[in-house]
Scaffold this motif. Structure first.
Motif, PDB file in Angstrom:
ATOM      1  N   ARG A 191       0.822  -1.214   0.000  1.00 17.66           N
ATOM      2  CA  ARG A 191       0.000   0.000   0.000  1.00 17.66           C
ATOM      3  C   ARG A 191       0.852   1.258   0.000  1.00 17.66           C
ATOM      4  O   ARG A 191       0.662   2.164  -0.817  1.00 17.66           O
ATOM      5  CB  ARG A 191      -0.921   0.002   1.228  1.00 17.66           C
ATOM      6  CG  ARG A 191      -2.057  -1.011   1.173  1.00 17.66           C
ATOM      7  CD  ARG A 191      -3.068  -0.721   2.283  1.00 17.66           C
ATOM      8  NE  ARG A 191      -2.456  -0.767   3.613  1.00 17.66           N
ATOM      9  CZ  ARG A 191      -2.432  -1.844   4.386  1.00 17.66           C
ATOM     10  NH1 ARG A 191      -2.969  -2.983   3.972  1.00 17.66           N
ATOM     11  NH2 ARG A 191      -1.874  -1.807   5.582  1.00 17.66           N
ATOM     12  N   TYR A 195       1.063   4.390  -2.553  1.00 15.02           N
ATOM     13  CA  TYR A 195       0.765   5.767  -2.140  1.00 15.02           C
ATOM     14  C   TYR A 195       1.897   6.707  -2.554  1.00 15.02           C
ATOM     15  O   TYR A 195       1.653   7.813  -3.063  1.00 15.02           O
ATOM     16  CB  TYR A 195       0.599   5.859  -0.613  1.00 15.02           C
ATOM     17  CG  TYR A 195      -0.512   5.030  -0.012  1.00 15.02           C
ATOM     18  CD1 TYR A 195      -1.511   4.444  -0.791  1.00 15.02           C
ATOM     19  CD2 TYR A 195      -0.575   4.816   1.367  1.00 15.02           C
ATOM     20  CE1 TYR A 195      -2.520   3.690  -0.216  1.00 15.02           C
ATOM     21  CE2 TYR A 195      -1.584   4.058   1.951  1.00 15.02           C
ATOM     22  CZ  TYR A 195      -2.538   3.491   1.159  1.00 15.02           C
ATOM     23  OH  TYR A 195      -3.522   2.743   1.730  1.00 15.02           O
ATOM     24  N   ASP A 307      -0.582   5.351   5.997  1.00 11.47           N
ATOM     25  CA  ASP A 307      -0.975   3.943   6.083  1.00 11.47           C
ATOM     26  C   ASP A 307      -0.940   3.457   7.531  1.00 11.47           C
ATOM     27  O   ASP A 307      -1.796   2.663   7.936  1.00 11.47           O
ATOM     28  CB  ASP A 307      -0.068   3.070   5.226  1.00 11.47           C
ATOM     29  CG  ASP A 307      -0.615   1.661   5.098  1.00 11.47           C
ATOM     30  OD1 ASP A 307      -1.677   1.496   4.467  1.00 11.47           O
ATOM     31  OD2 ASP A 307      -0.008   0.727   5.654  1.00 11.47           O
ATOM     32  N   SER A 311      -4.392   1.929   9.572  1.00 11.46           N
ATOM     33  CA  SER A 311      -4.290   0.475   9.701  1.00 11.46           C
ATOM     34  C   SER A 311      -4.377   0.083  11.172  1.00 11.46           C
ATOM     35  O   SER A 311      -3.946   0.825  12.053  1.00 11.46           O
ATOM     36  CB  SER A 311      -2.966  -0.032   9.113  1.00 11.46           C
ATOM     37  OG  SER A 311      -2.844   0.305   7.760  1.00 11.46           O
ATOM     38  N   LYS A 355      -6.040   1.499  -0.897  1.00  9.85           N
ATOM     39  CA  LYS A 355      -6.239   1.010   0.472  1.00  9.85           C
ATOM     40  C   LYS A 355      -7.313  -0.057   0.504  1.00  9.85           C
ATOM     41  O   LYS A 355      -7.172  -1.098   1.181  1.00  9.85           O
ATOM     42  CB  LYS A 355      -6.611   2.164   1.392  1.00  9.85           C
ATOM     43  CG  LYS A 355      -6.945   1.725   2.811  1.00  9.85           C
ATOM     44  CD  LYS A 355      -7.200   2.897   3.728  1.00  9.85           C
ATOM     45  CE  LYS A 355      -7.679   2.409   5.088  1.00  9.85           C
ATOM     46  NZ  LYS A 355      -6.769   1.396   5.675  1.00  9.85           N
ATOM     47  N   HIS A 359      -6.682  -4.212   1.265  1.00  9.83           N
ATOM     48  CA  HIS A 359      -7.118  -4.242   2.671  1.00  9.83           C
ATOM     49  C   HIS A 359      -6.661  -5.546   3.310  1.00  9.83           C
ATOM     50  O   HIS A 359      -6.624  -6.606   2.672  1.00  9.83           O
ATOM     51  CB  HIS A 359      -8.644  -4.133   2.736  1.00  9.83           C
ATOM     52  CG  HIS A 359      -9.173  -4.080   4.141  1.00  9.83           C
ATOM     53  ND1 HIS A 359      -8.954  -3.003   4.971  1.00  9.83           N
ATOM     54  CD2 HIS A 359      -9.887  -4.976   4.859  1.00  9.83           C
ATOM     55  CE1 HIS A 359      -9.536  -3.235   6.137  1.00  9.83           C
ATOM     56  NE2 HIS A 359     -10.096  -4.439   6.087  1.00  9.83           N
TER      57      HIS A 359
END
Length: 360
Positions: A191, A195, A307, A311, A355, A359
């Motif tokens: 992720r 990003y 992140d 998370s 995201k 997941h």
């Protein structure tokens, strides 16, 4: 050598402790024994074990001195050492870890935990050795290619393509090794690297920079390989000494990667070293300020923090997108480069999509 056939040295002056540890470890390990410090150093020199389980309190030379001499010797300094001791004061543990031990366990140890720690540190030891061998091979191949004549240009181009893929695979596997040490999953590095790519694109960086950043970003936390489990996996807040140790992971990561002529490894180096620096100079490990911080590290800092905030972690629940964005924006000019907050906002729809796609 595979982990199943590893050679483990048990150092303890109490035969009962040796018998206990031997009974705990799997039968396919090759166990050797030393009952004092001098015998341990002689055995390490002759047998070159893959891991040492080391008592501290022994007559004559204690375990701390054994570890110190072991780590000062370039032939044996990479051998992982796990202290097994009845000394349970914080300063005892700190001393052992500062001497270079990878772990510190208090007797009596839980057999399952001991087996797991031994297996983990053996795996990391072999992964590091393999990476060093692959890196040396890669550097040798690169130098050889540079010496080729014009008649081999096509072969050089084809081989370079293979080397780029090999390099990428090495980086991905080293990143995976770091994940095994932490509570993060592989999806974190997937992720945050996406990003970083999206933010760099939104900020107008060229295609080469964006691609390098995307492939280098997963290496940002590789230095956590060098942080002891009792600190890295602690579910609560770290104390001052533990935090000091944790703050070493950027420098450890940079040392693991090393400095190379290769563009990707150069960027991986600066990302690992500087992703915890802050725009106002309050970050670590070098308190860089403003544009002293490499651009790649400034972008990775935003993607990594976003992140982490959004998370689940052992010590917190995931924040909402809105709350995380607010924290990023409030950190503009302090934690984060203010010039890269607008590109982050511009890339946010795609960031949210990534995201959801990756997941946990």
């Amino acid at each position: 050598m595979t982990e199943k056939h590893s050679k483990i040295l048990i150092v303890d002056d109490d035969p009962n402790n040796i018998t206990t540890m031997a009974g705990v470890l799997p039968d396919d390990y090759q166990l050797i024994v030393a009952t004092n410090g001098l015998e341990a150093l002689e055995t390490i020199s002759s047998e070159q074990p893959d891991l040492v389980l080391l008592d501290v309190t022994m007559p004559g030379m204690d375990g701390y001195e054994v570890c110190r001499q072991l780590k000062e010797n370039p032939v044996t300094c990479e051998i992982p050492v796990i202290f097994l001791t009845a000394l349970n004061e914080a300063e005892d543990e700190q001393k052992g870890l500062e001497l270079g031990a990878v772990d510190y366990m208090i007797k009596p140890v839980n057999p399952a935990i001991l087996r797991t720690r031994v297996k983990t540190h053996l795996a990391l030891y072999y992964q590091t050795q393999t990476l060093e061998q692959q890196t040396k091979i890669l550097e040798q191949q690169t130098r050889a290619l540079e010496q080729q004549t014009r008649t081999l240009e096509q072969q050089v181009a084809e081989r370079t393509t293979d080397l780029v893929e090999t390099r990428r695979q090495i980086i991905l596997r080293l990143s995976r090794a770091a994940e095994y040490r932490d509570n993060d999953t592989g999806n974190h590095v997937i992720r945050m690297s996406h990003y970083a790519r999206l933010i760099a694109q939104a900020g107008g960086q060229d295609e080469k920079f964006v691609e390098l950043l995307y492939n280098a970003a997963p290496m940002h936390d590789v230095g956590k390989i060098g942080i002891p489990d009792n600190i890295l996996l602690k579910p609560g807040k770290l104390d001052s000494a533990e935090w000091t140790t944790m703050c070493q992971h950027p420098a450890i990561g940079a040392k693991i990667i090393g400095q190379h002529q290769d563009d990707l490894l150069q960027m991986a180096y600066v990302v690992a070293l500087a992703h915890h620096e802050k725009w106002d100079g309050s970050g670590y490990p070098n308190q860089l300020k403003g544009e002293e911080i490499p651009l790649a590290a400034r972008i990775v800092a935003i993607s990594d923090v976003f992140d982490a905030l959004t998370s689940d972690r052992p010590y917190k629940k995931a924040w909402s997108i809105e709350d995380a964005v607010r924290v990023i924006e409030e950190g503009s000019g302090q934690h984060f480069d203010p010039h890269w907050i607008p590109p982050f906002r511009a890339a946010l729809p795609e960031i949210v999509r990534i995201k959801e796609e990756f997941h946990e």
